[in-house]
Motif scaffolding. Structure first.
Motif, PDB file in Angstrom:
ATOM      1  N   GLU A 119      51.019 -12.118 -38.631  1.00 32.69           N
ATOM      2  CA  GLU A 119      51.659 -13.289 -38.340  1.00 32.69           C
ATOM      3  C   GLU A 119      52.204 -14.217 -39.169  1.00 32.69           C
ATOM      4  OE1 GLU A 119      52.645 -17.059 -36.405  1.00 32.69           O
ATOM      5  OE2 GLU A 119      51.212 -16.732 -37.818  1.00 32.69           O
ATOM      6  N   GLU A 170      53.092 -17.312 -40.130  1.00 35.58           N
ATOM      7  CA  GLU A 170      52.782 -18.296 -40.332  1.00 35.58           C
ATOM      8  C   GLU A 170      51.241 -18.488 -40.991  1.00 35.58           C
ATOM      9  OE1 GLU A 170      53.033 -21.706 -37.540  1.00 35.58           O
ATOM     10  OE2 GLU A 170      51.055 -22.544 -38.258  1.00 35.58           O
ATOM     11  N   ALA A 171      50.544 -17.352 -40.722  1.00 32.80           N
ATOM     12  CA  ALA A 171      49.330 -17.202 -41.373  1.00 32.80           C
ATOM     13  C   ALA A 171      49.470 -16.796 -42.625  1.00 32.80           C
ATOM     14  CB  ALA A 171      48.268 -16.165 -40.588  1.00 32.80           C
ATOM     15  N   THR A 224      50.658 -19.987 -44.864  1.00 26.44           N
ATOM     16  CA  THR A 224      49.736 -20.878 -44.750  1.00 26.44           C
ATOM     17  C   THR A 224      48.814 -20.491 -46.288  1.00 26.44           C
ATOM     18  OG1 THR A 224      49.632 -21.270 -42.418  1.00 26.44           O
ATOM     19  CG2 THR A 224      47.486 -21.918 -43.965  1.00 26.44           C
ATOM     20  N   CYS A 261      55.008 -21.892 -35.234  1.00 27.47           N
ATOM     21  CA  CYS A 261      54.040 -22.022 -34.170  1.00 27.47           C
ATOM     22  C   CYS A 261      53.710 -23.398 -33.898  1.00 27.47           C
ATOM     23  CB  CYS A 261      52.907 -21.003 -34.501  1.00 27.47           C
ATOM     24  SG  CYS A 261      51.543 -20.985 -33.235  1.00 27.47           S
ATOM     25  N   SER A 262      54.159 -24.029 -32.742  1.00 27.13           N
ATOM     26  CA  SER A 262      53.806 -25.293 -32.552  1.00 27.13           C
ATOM     27  C   SER A 262      53.989 -25.539 -31.006  1.00 27.13           C
ATOM     28  CB  SER A 262      54.695 -26.393 -33.288  1.00 27.13           C
ATOM     29  OG  SER A 262      56.031 -26.169 -33.010  1.00 27.13           O
ATOM     30  N   THR A 263      53.450 -26.294 -30.512  1.00 29.23           N
ATOM     31  CA  THR A 263      53.333 -26.980 -29.245  1.00 29.23           C
ATOM     32  C   THR A 263      53.527 -25.692 -28.047  1.00 29.23           C
ATOM     33  OG1 THR A 263      55.836 -27.301 -29.320  1.00 29.23           O
ATOM     34  CG2 THR A 263      54.484 -29.021 -29.601  1.00 29.23           C
ATOM     35  N   GLY A 264      52.763 -24.654 -28.103  1.00 32.51           N
ATOM     36  CA  GLY A 264      52.957 -23.649 -27.138  1.00 32.51           C
ATOM     37  C   GLY A 264      54.098 -22.779 -27.309  1.00 32.51           C
ATOM     38  N   SER A 265      54.965 -23.076 -27.981  1.00 32.74           N
ATOM     39  CA  SER A 265      56.099 -22.094 -28.109  1.00 32.74           C
ATOM     40  C   SER A 265      56.564 -21.645 -28.983  1.00 32.74           C
ATOM     41  CB  SER A 265      57.252 -22.618 -27.188  1.00 32.74           C
ATOM     42  OG  SER A 265      57.933 -23.757 -27.720  1.00 32.74           O
ATOM     43  N   LYS A 266      56.653 -20.693 -29.432  1.00 36.94           N
ATOM     44  CA  LYS A 266      57.168 -20.054 -30.715  1.00 36.94           C
ATOM     45  C   LYS A 266      58.589 -19.126 -30.254  1.00 36.94           C
ATOM     46  CE  LYS A 266      54.593 -17.325 -33.099  1.00 36.94           C
ATOM     47  NZ  LYS A 266      53.444 -16.977 -34.037  1.00 36.94           N
ATOM     48  N   TYR A 317      59.999  -8.070 -30.787  1.00 35.07           N
ATOM     49  CA  TYR A 317      59.246  -9.585 -30.665  1.00 35.07           C
ATOM     50  C   TYR A 317      58.277  -9.936 -31.621  1.00 35.07           C
ATOM     51  CZ  TYR A 317      57.727 -13.926 -28.405  1.00 35.07           C
ATOM     52  OH  TYR A 317      57.522 -15.350 -28.199  1.00 35.07           O
ATOM     53  N   THR A 318      57.270  -8.939 -31.330  1.00 33.42           N
ATOM     54  CA  THR A 318      56.050  -8.961 -32.451  1.00 33.42           C
ATOM     55  C   THR A 318      56.572  -8.815 -33.968  1.00 33.42           C
ATOM     56  OG1 THR A 318      54.760  -7.968 -30.893  1.00 33.42           O
ATOM     57  CG2 THR A 318      53.697  -8.147 -32.838  1.00 33.42           C
ATOM     58  N   ASN A 323      57.919 -12.020 -35.308  1.00 32.93           N
ATOM     59  CA  ASN A 323      56.768 -13.028 -35.614  1.00 32.93           C
ATOM     60  C   ASN A 323      56.289 -12.807 -36.940  1.00 32.93           C
ATOM     61  OD1 ASN A 323      56.970 -15.150 -33.778  1.00 32.93           O
ATOM     62  ND2 ASN A 323      56.228 -13.603 -32.263  1.00 32.93           N
ATOM     63  N   PHE A 341      39.468 -19.914 -40.958  1.00 31.01           N
ATOM     64  CA  PHE A 341      40.565 -19.085 -41.189  1.00 31.01           C
ATOM     65  C   PHE A 341      40.514 -18.028 -42.388  1.00 31.01           C
ATOM     66  CE2 PHE A 341      45.075 -19.336 -43.510  1.00 31.01           C
ATOM     67  CZ  PHE A 341      45.324 -18.149 -42.740  1.00 31.01           C
ATOM     68  N   GLN A 368      54.330 -16.794 -24.843  1.00 35.27           N
ATOM     69  CA  GLN A 368      54.862 -17.927 -25.594  1.00 35.27           C
ATOM     70  C   GLN A 368      54.907 -17.876 -26.841  1.00 35.27           C
ATOM     71  OE1 GLN A 368      52.130 -18.693 -23.529  1.00 35.27           O
ATOM     72  NE2 GLN A 368      52.854 -19.745 -21.823  1.00 35.27           N
ATOM     73  N   PHE A 400      46.117 -11.602 -33.832  1.00 31.49           N
ATOM     74  CA  PHE A 400      47.405 -11.823 -34.452  1.00 31.49           C
ATOM     75  C   PHE A 400      47.907 -13.150 -34.194  1.00 31.49           C
ATOM     76  CE2 PHE A 400      51.985 -11.755 -33.954  1.00 31.49           C
ATOM     77  CZ  PHE A 400      52.462 -10.974 -35.263  1.00 31.49           C
ATOM     78  N   GLU A 454      49.466 -29.923 -31.487  1.00 28.46           N
ATOM     79  CA  GLU A 454      50.224 -28.745 -31.203  1.00 28.46           C
ATOM     80  C   GLU A 454      49.566 -27.715 -31.388  1.00 28.46           C
ATOM     81  OE1 GLU A 454      50.502 -31.225 -33.627  1.00 28.46           O
ATOM     82  OE2 GLU A 454      52.734 -32.071 -33.810  1.00 28.46           O
ATOM     83  N   HIS A 514      47.212 -25.043 -28.065  1.00 25.37           N
ATOM     84  CA  HIS A 514      47.405 -24.002 -27.150  1.00 25.37           C
ATOM     85  C   HIS A 514      46.911 -22.754 -27.747  1.00 25.37           C
ATOM     86  CE1 HIS A 514      50.673 -23.494 -30.059  1.00 25.37           C
ATOM     87  NE2 HIS A 514      50.732 -22.290 -29.966  1.00 25.37           N
TER      88      HIS A 514
END
Lengths: 385, 174
Positions: free
Chosen positions: A304, A306-307, A310, A325-330, A343-344, A347, B12, B34, B59, B101, B104
Motif C-alpha cells: 500500500e 501510504e505505508a 511513511t 488514507c483518511s476518515t474511512g475513505s480512500k 483498484y488495488t 492503491n 508498524f 472504502q 495490505f 482519521e 477506521h
C-alpha cells in the motif's frame, strides 16, 4: 539528515536567484505599482519585465500574458470566462484526467446550466482524440486539455486537440502547470488560445501564476475591481510574486535544455533500477508516446502506497501518492481509474517527480531505500505468496 | 505525514505475529472496500477455548498494519468471546494513541477476527454433525482434533472424518 525531495510535481523549491529578485519588492520597494507617484509606479517596469520573461518562455507576446494568483485561478478564468462569451456556446469539453482545478470548475459550471462532456484516455493515459472529436460541437465554448498529466507525466496531443476545438469554433485551453518550465511549449506553434501556469511549479514563489490569452480573444474576468491587467484580472499587483515568477521563467528558459536532458536521464536510471531491485513493480504509462522528462508513477504490487511513503518519510525521502488514507475513505486517483488501473494496484501507486536540482546521488539513495522498504512490506502483504 | 505515537510506529516497523499458521483452526480474508485495505488472519484455539496462536498479513497504511499487530497481541491468550469484544478505542490506547482519521483502520482487524472465528466454528460444526450422524458424542471438537470417550472406536471415527472433511483430523480417546 540530508533530505531527498522527489515531489516536484506538487511544488518546487524556490531558486535562490528568484528570492534575490523578489527581496527588494518585499522590503523597500513596497509601493503600489498602480499609484500615480513614482515610488509606486516605477515598479511597473519590473512587472513588465516579468511579463516579457513569461512570454518568452511560452513563445507568446507580452500583451498576451496576465498575472493571476496561480494555476487554479487561471483555470477558473479560462472556463468561467469562456462560457460567458457567446450565449449559444455553453459547452465545456475536457478530459477525465484533468487536475481538479479544471474538473471541479467544469462540474460547478455544469450545475449552473452549462453542458459538460469528458473525453476518455487510453490505458497509457493518452487522450482519446477520436472520443474528443465526438464530444466537441457547435455549442462547445471551450475545450480544456492539460498539457501534461501531474501523476503520469503523459504529454497530451495539444496541437491535435486544439485543431478539434477550432474546427468547431470553440476556444482551446490548456492547463500547462506541469509542463511549463519542464518541457518546451510554444503557444503559437501549438495553436493554443488560453494557457494556465503557476510559478511555484518552476522554482518560483507560491501564490502567483499567469494566464496566457491569445491576442484578439476577449476573455471575461472572474475578478472585477480596479481594472489592473487591462481589466482582465483586477487586484493590486503582487509585485514580489510577479517579479519572482518572471525570474523563475527566465531561469527555466535558460536551463530548459539541460533540465530536460538531466531529468530524463535521471528518471530513466531511476526507473531501470527500481524495476530491477523491487519485485512486482512497474511503471504507469510506460508505453505512452510522450512523457514529461521528470515525472513517473510506479506501482509496487501488493503493498500500500501510504505505508511506503511513511517509511520513506522516516528517512527524509519525500514522494507522493495519488490517494490518502483518511476518515474511512480512500479515493484512489481518478487518473489511474480513468486509465483502467485496477483498484488495488491504484492503491499501490507512488509518484516521484524530479527537478533540475535532483542529483544522481539522491536517486541512488532513494532506490536503495525503496528496495528495502518494498521487501519489508511485501513480507506483511496478504497479496504476496 | 500523520502524527503517530512511538508505540504505533514500533508496531508498524516491527509488526508482531506476521505470517500464516501451518494448520489454522480458523482462517479469514477480509477487505475494506472504502479504503482498499485487505487482511488475512489465522487463529488456533486451545482446548480451553482461548486464542492460542494468531498470525496476520495486511495490505494497508501504517495505521492499518500497527492496529492489526496490536489486535493480535491483545487477543493472544484470550477466550474467543473476550477477544471479539476488543474495541477500536482499546486498540488506539494500546498503541499510545492514534489520529482519529485512522480509527477506521482497526475496524478491518475486527472483521478479520470475527470471520476467522466464524470459520473456526463452521469447521467444528461440520465435524460435530458428522459425529452426531455416527451416534458418537465427543468430549471436545476442534477443526484439527477430536477427543472421544474411551468407549469409542477412534480409528473408525478418524477414517470417516478424514473422508468427509478432507482434512487431517487427529482423533484421541480420553
Amino acid at each position: 539528515m540530508n533530505t531527498v525531495y522527489l515531489d516536484n510535481a506538487a511544488t518546487t523549491r524556490m531558486a535562490p536567484e528568484v528570492l534575490e529578485a523578489m527581496l527588494p519588492f518585499l522590503k523597500e520597494q513596497f509601493g503600489n505599482p498602480s499609484s500615480f507617484h513614482s515610488f509606486g509606479s516605477s515598479q511597473m517596469e519590473a512587472i513588465e519585465k516579468a511579463r516579457g520573461q513569461v512570454a518568452r518562455l511560452l513563445g507568446a507576446k507580452c500583451e498576451e500574458i496576465f498575472f493571476t494568483s496561480g494555476g487554479t485561478e487561471s483555470d477558473n478564468q479560462a472556463l468561467r470566462g469562456a462560457v460567458k462569451i457567446d450565449p449559444a456556446r455553453k459547452g465545456i469539453v475536457t478530459s477525465a484526467v484533468e487536475h481538479p482545478a479544471v474538473l471541479e470548475t467544469a462540474k460547478a459550471l455544469q450545475e449552473d446550466g452549462c453542458t459538460l462532456a469528458i473525453a476518455e484516455v487510453n490505458r497509457n493515459g493518452e487522450l482519446d482524440l477520436e472520443n474528443l472529436r465526438e464530444l466537441v460541437n457547435q455549442q462547445t465554448a471551450i475545450v480544456s486539455i492539460m498539457a501534461a498529466n501531474n501523476e503520469t507525466g503523459v504529454v497530451m496531443p495539444l496541437k491535435e486537440a486544439a485543431e478539434v476545438a477550432h474546427k468547431a469554433g470553440a476556444l482551446f485551453h490548456t492547463d500547462a502547470v506541469q509542463m511549463v518550465g519542464k518541457s518546451p511549449i510554444d503557444v503559437h506553434a501549438l495553436d493554443i488560445d488560453i494557457l494556465s501556469l503557476s510559478a511555484h511549479k518552476l522554482h518560483g514563489p507560491k501564490g502567483v501564476g499567469a494566464i496566457y490569452i491569445r491576442k484578439g480573444i476577449k476573455l471575461p474576468p472572474i475578478l472585477t475591481g480596479g481594472h489592473q491587467e487591462k481589466g482582465v484580472r483586477s487586484g493590486t499587483y503582487n509585485a514580489p510574486g510577479i517579479v519572482g515568477l518572471g525570474k523563475a521563467a527566465e531561469l527555466a528558459l535558460t536551463h530548459l535544455k539541460d533540465t530536460v536532458a538531466s531529468e530524463q536521464s535521471l528518471r530513466e536510471t531511476f526507473e531501470k533500477r527500481v524495476l530491477a531491485s523491487c519485485p512486482g513493480s512497474f511503471i504507469v504509462a510506460d508505453n505512452a508516446s510522450h512523457r514529461l522528462p521528470g515525472t513517473v508513477t510506479v506501482i509496487f504490487r501488493g503493498i500500500e502506497s501510504e505505508a511506503v511513503l511513511t517509511l520513506l518519510d522516516m528517512q527524509g525521502i519525500y514522494a507522493s501518492s495519488g490517494s490518502a488514507c483518511s476518515t474511512g475513505s480512500k479515493n484512489p486517483s481518478h487518473v489511474l481509474y480513468a486509465m483502467g488501473v485496477d483498484y488495488t494496484l491504484a492503491n499501490s501507486a507512488l509518484r516521484f517527480s524530479l527537478s533540475r536540482y535532483t542529483t544522481e546521488e539522491e536517486i541512488d539513495r532513494t532506490v536503495e531505500l525503496l528496495s528495502k522498504v518494498v521487501e519489508r512490506l511485501r513480507r506483511i502483504s496478504p497479496y504476496i505468496e | 505525514m500523520w502524527q503517530y505515537s512511538e508505540i504505533l510506529m514500533d508496531h508498524f516497523m516491527n509488526p508482531r505475529n506476521v505470517g500464516n499458521l501451518d494448520t489454522p483452526d480458523g482462517h479469514s480474508e477480509v477487505g475494506s472496500p472504502q479504503c482498499g485495505d485487505a487482511m488475512y488472519l489465522d487463529i488456533n484455539i486451545d482446548d480451553q477455548g482461548n486464542i492460542a496462536d494468531i498470525a496476520f498479513k495486511t495490505f494497508g497504511c501504517a495505521g492499518a498494519i500497527a492496529s492489526a499487530s496490536a489486535l493480535t497481541e491483545m487477543s493472544r491468550g484470550l477466550p474467543i468471546e473476550e477477544a471479539l469484544k476488543i474495541r477500536n478505542s482499546q486498540i488506539a490506547e494500546f498503541l499510545g494513541g492514534m489520529p482519529p482519521e485512522k480509527f477506521h483502520c482497526s475496524v478491518m482487524g475486527h472483521q478479520a477476527l470475527k470471520a476467522a472465528v466464524d470459520d473456526f466454528r463452521a469447521k467444528c460444526e461440520e465435524i460435530s454433525t458428522i459425529l452426531n450422524d455416527m451416534g458418537v458424542t465427543p468430549i471436545l471438537v476442534r477443526p484439527g482434533r477430536v477427543y472421544l470417550k474411551s468407549v469409542a472406536d477412534a480409528d473408525a471415527v478418524a477414517k470417516v472424518l478424514e473422508e468427509k472433511v478432507e482434512r487431517k483430523i487427529s482423533v484421541e480417546v480420553k
